[in-house]
Design a protein around this motif. Structure first.
Motif, short mmCIF file in Angstrom:
data_model
loop_
_atom_site.label_atom_id
_atom_site.label_comp_id
_atom_site.label_asym_id
_atom_site.label_seq_id
_atom_site.Cartn_x
_atom_site.Cartn_y
_atom_site.Cartn_z
N ALA A 183 0.83 -1.21 0.00
CA ALA A 183 0.00 0.00 0.00
C ALA A 183 0.86 1.26 0.00
N VAL A 184 1.94 1.25 0.78
CA VAL A 184 2.84 2.40 0.81
C VAL A 184 3.47 2.60 -0.56
N SER A 185 3.88 1.53 -1.21
CA SER A 185 4.47 1.63 -2.54
C SER A 185 3.46 2.15 -3.56
N ALA A 186 2.23 1.66 -3.50
CA ALA A 186 1.20 2.11 -4.44
C ALA A 186 0.90 3.59 -4.23
N ALA A 187 0.81 4.03 -3.00
CA ALA A 187 0.56 5.45 -2.72
C ALA A 187 1.72 6.30 -3.22
N GLY A 188 2.94 5.87 -2.98
CA GLY A 188 4.10 6.62 -3.44
C GLY A 188 4.16 6.71 -4.96
N LEU A 189 3.83 5.61 -5.64
CA LEU A 189 3.83 5.65 -7.10
C LEU A 189 2.72 6.57 -7.62
N GLY A 190 1.59 6.60 -6.93
CA GLY A 190 0.52 7.53 -7.31
C GLY A 190 0.96 8.98 -7.18
N ILE A 191 1.64 9.28 -6.09
CA ILE A 191 2.16 10.64 -5.88
C ILE A 191 3.20 10.97 -6.95
N ALA A 192 4.00 9.98 -7.33
CA ALA A 192 5.01 10.20 -8.38
C ALA A 192 4.34 10.50 -9.71
N VAL A 193 3.23 9.84 -10.01
CA VAL A 193 2.51 10.10 -11.27
C VAL A 193 1.96 11.52 -11.28
N VAL A 194 1.36 11.93 -10.16
CA VAL A 194 0.83 13.29 -10.07
C VAL A 194 1.96 14.32 -10.21
N THR A 195 3.11 14.04 -9.61
CA THR A 195 4.26 14.95 -9.69
C THR A 195 4.77 15.02 -11.13
N ALA A 196 4.81 13.90 -11.82
CA ALA A 196 5.24 13.89 -13.22
C ALA A 196 4.23 14.65 -14.09
N TYR A 197 2.95 14.57 -13.80
CA TYR A 197 1.93 15.30 -14.54
C TYR A 197 2.14 16.80 -14.40
N VAL A 204 11.10 0.78 -3.05
CA VAL A 204 11.91 0.13 -2.01
C VAL A 204 11.08 -0.84 -1.16
N PRO A 205 9.91 -0.46 -0.64
CA PRO A 205 9.15 -1.43 0.18
C PRO A 205 8.77 -2.70 -0.58
N VAL A 206 8.40 -2.57 -1.85
CA VAL A 206 8.05 -3.76 -2.64
C VAL A 206 9.27 -4.64 -2.82
N GLY A 207 10.43 -4.02 -3.06
CA GLY A 207 11.66 -4.80 -3.19
C GLY A 207 12.00 -5.54 -1.90
N LEU A 208 11.77 -4.88 -0.76
CA LEU A 208 12.02 -5.55 0.52
C LEU A 208 11.08 -6.72 0.73
N VAL A 209 9.83 -6.59 0.31
CA VAL A 209 8.88 -7.71 0.42
C VAL A 209 9.33 -8.86 -0.47
N MET A 210 9.74 -8.54 -1.68
CA MET A 210 10.11 -9.59 -2.63
C MET A 210 11.38 -10.32 -2.22
N THR A 211 12.31 -9.66 -1.50
CA THR A 211 13.53 -10.33 -1.07
C THR A 211 13.34 -11.11 0.22
#
Length: 157
Positions: free
Chosen positions: A21-35, A51-58
């Motif tokens: 959820a933290v990763s999804a929210a951060g990516l959403g904020i990144a999309v708005v910032t890129a817009y 980073v949080p998704v990478g930590l989950v996957m490892t």
């Protein structure tokens, strides 16, 4: 045993869900910032968000979830803290003792060459076998600062 394993799996799932959820929210904020045409900031936000998704996957998040909820791990952290306090305390006492002992040793020793710190006046202004070379220096407080005063006067200070 089986209940403990189920509780650990549930804890891992909660931690993984929060990280996702933290990763999804951060990516959403990144999309708005890129817009808003702030691409460098958006790229940086996307990097932090991944980073949080990478930590989950490892598997780091699962390990941390198991460690954070383990009383044995917390006892281990307490033991490490006590060891650190012992190291820091002994270092402080050692420094304090070394500082007091160095002052006593320096006061008890005489200088090897007492005129070695005397300002150089050149070879022609003082005879080699003159009184300054043969007479020992007086150990008074006024004599200690006479060299410093001479240097300061020479530079006009």
């Amino acid at each position: 045993m089986e209940a403990t394993d189920r509780a650990r799996r549930e804890d891992r799932m909660i931690a993984e869900t929060v990280c996702s959820a933290v990763s999804a929210a951060g990516l959403g904020i990144a999309v708005v910032t890129a817009y808003r045409k702030r691409f460098l900031t958006a790229a940086r936000l996307a990097a932090y968000s991944l980073v949080p998704v990478g930590l989950v996957m490892t598997g780091v998040v699962g390990w941390l979830a198991d460690t954070a909820l383990s009383p044995t791990a917390w006892a281990g952290f307490g033991v490490l803290g006590a060891a650190w306090l012992l190291f820091a305390g002994t270092r402080a006492v050692e420094r304090r003792r070394r500082g007091a002992g160095a002052g006593r040793e320096a006061a008890g020793r005489e200088a090897v060459a007492p005129t070695a710190s005397a300002p150089s006046l050149g070879g022609a202004s003082r005879p080699v076998g003159g009184p300054a070379a043969t007479a020992p220096r007086a150990h008074g407080s006024a004599e200690d600062f006479s060299d410093i005063e001479a240097i300061l006067k020479k530079h006009g200070i």
